[in-house]
Design an enzyme around this catalytic site. Structure first.
Site, PDB file in Angstrom:
ATOM      1  N   ALA A 273       0.836  -1.205   0.000  1.00 29.53           N
ATOM      2  CA  ALA A 273       0.000   0.000   0.000  1.00 29.53           C
ATOM      3  C   ALA A 273       0.872   1.256   0.000  1.00 29.53           C
ATOM      4  CB  ALA A 273      -0.941  -0.003   1.194  1.00 29.53           C
ATOM      5  N   TYR A 274       1.921   1.250   0.814  1.00 22.30           N
ATOM      6  CA  TYR A 274       2.851   2.387   0.855  1.00 22.30           C
ATOM      7  C   TYR A 274       3.511   2.573  -0.514  1.00 22.30           C
ATOM      8  CZ  TYR A 274       6.909   5.221   2.140  1.00 22.30           C
ATOM      9  OH  TYR A 274       7.867   6.198   2.199  1.00 22.30           O
ATOM     10  N   SER A 275       4.013   1.498  -1.084  1.00 25.76           N
ATOM     11  CA  SER A 275       4.686   1.577  -2.381  1.00 25.76           C
ATOM     12  C   SER A 275       3.722   2.085  -3.456  1.00 25.76           C
ATOM     13  CB  SER A 275       5.249   0.208  -2.772  1.00 25.76           C
ATOM     14  OG  SER A 275       6.218  -0.216  -1.845  1.00 25.76           O
TER      15      SER A 275
ATOM     16  N   SER B 284       1.034   3.978  -3.035  1.00 27.87           N
ATOM     17  CA  SER B 284       0.707   5.392  -2.818  1.00 27.87           C
ATOM     18  C   SER B 284       1.848   6.293  -3.274  1.00 27.87           C
ATOM     19  CB  SER B 284       0.351   5.657  -1.352  1.00 27.87           C
ATOM     20  OG  SER B 284       1.482   5.539  -0.514  1.00 27.87           O
TER      21      SER B 284
END
Length: 116
Positions: A22-24, A26
């Site tokens: 999810a971080y990557s 975003s």
């Protein structure tokens, strides 16, 4: 007729990080936004660029295990993390009038970690 926007993404947005999808994703979206808006506003005197840092030496690393810190450092060919001053210097230049012909660009701050 004039402006500077500097987005801060992450090297994870270009390469992906395990257990951080999810971080990557975003951060990849921030890169896409930067590239699109850079083209949209190119004739308006507004430049939009992004910085994609690898790990920066900040107090948040106190929350990370020594093993994970060693893993993150092992991915960086310079064998060290970036500094806040290094990040600030790049961001300040991107926000300056001197940076007048770069827009929609992504500037790595990764100690050589970036693979493209």
């Amino acid at each position: 007729g004039y402006g500077r926007i500097v987005n801060v993404a992450s090297i994870a947005g270009k390469e992906g990080n395990p257990t951080a999808s999810a971080y990557s994703a975003s951060k990849a979206a921030v890169i896409g936004l930067t590239k699109s808006l850079g083209k949209e506003l190119a004739k308006d005197g507004v430049t939009i660029n992004a910085v994609t840092p690898a790990t920066i030496e900040t107090p948040i690393l106190e929350q990370v295990s020594p093993a994970h810190i060693a893993y993150m450092r092992s991915k960086i060919p310079m064998e060290r993390f970036g500094t806040v001053d290094e990040a600030a210097s790049l961001i300040c230049w991107l926000a300056s009038r001197e940076c007048s012909f770069s827009t929609g660009a992504v500037f790595d701050l990764s100690g050589g970690r970036a693979t493209y």
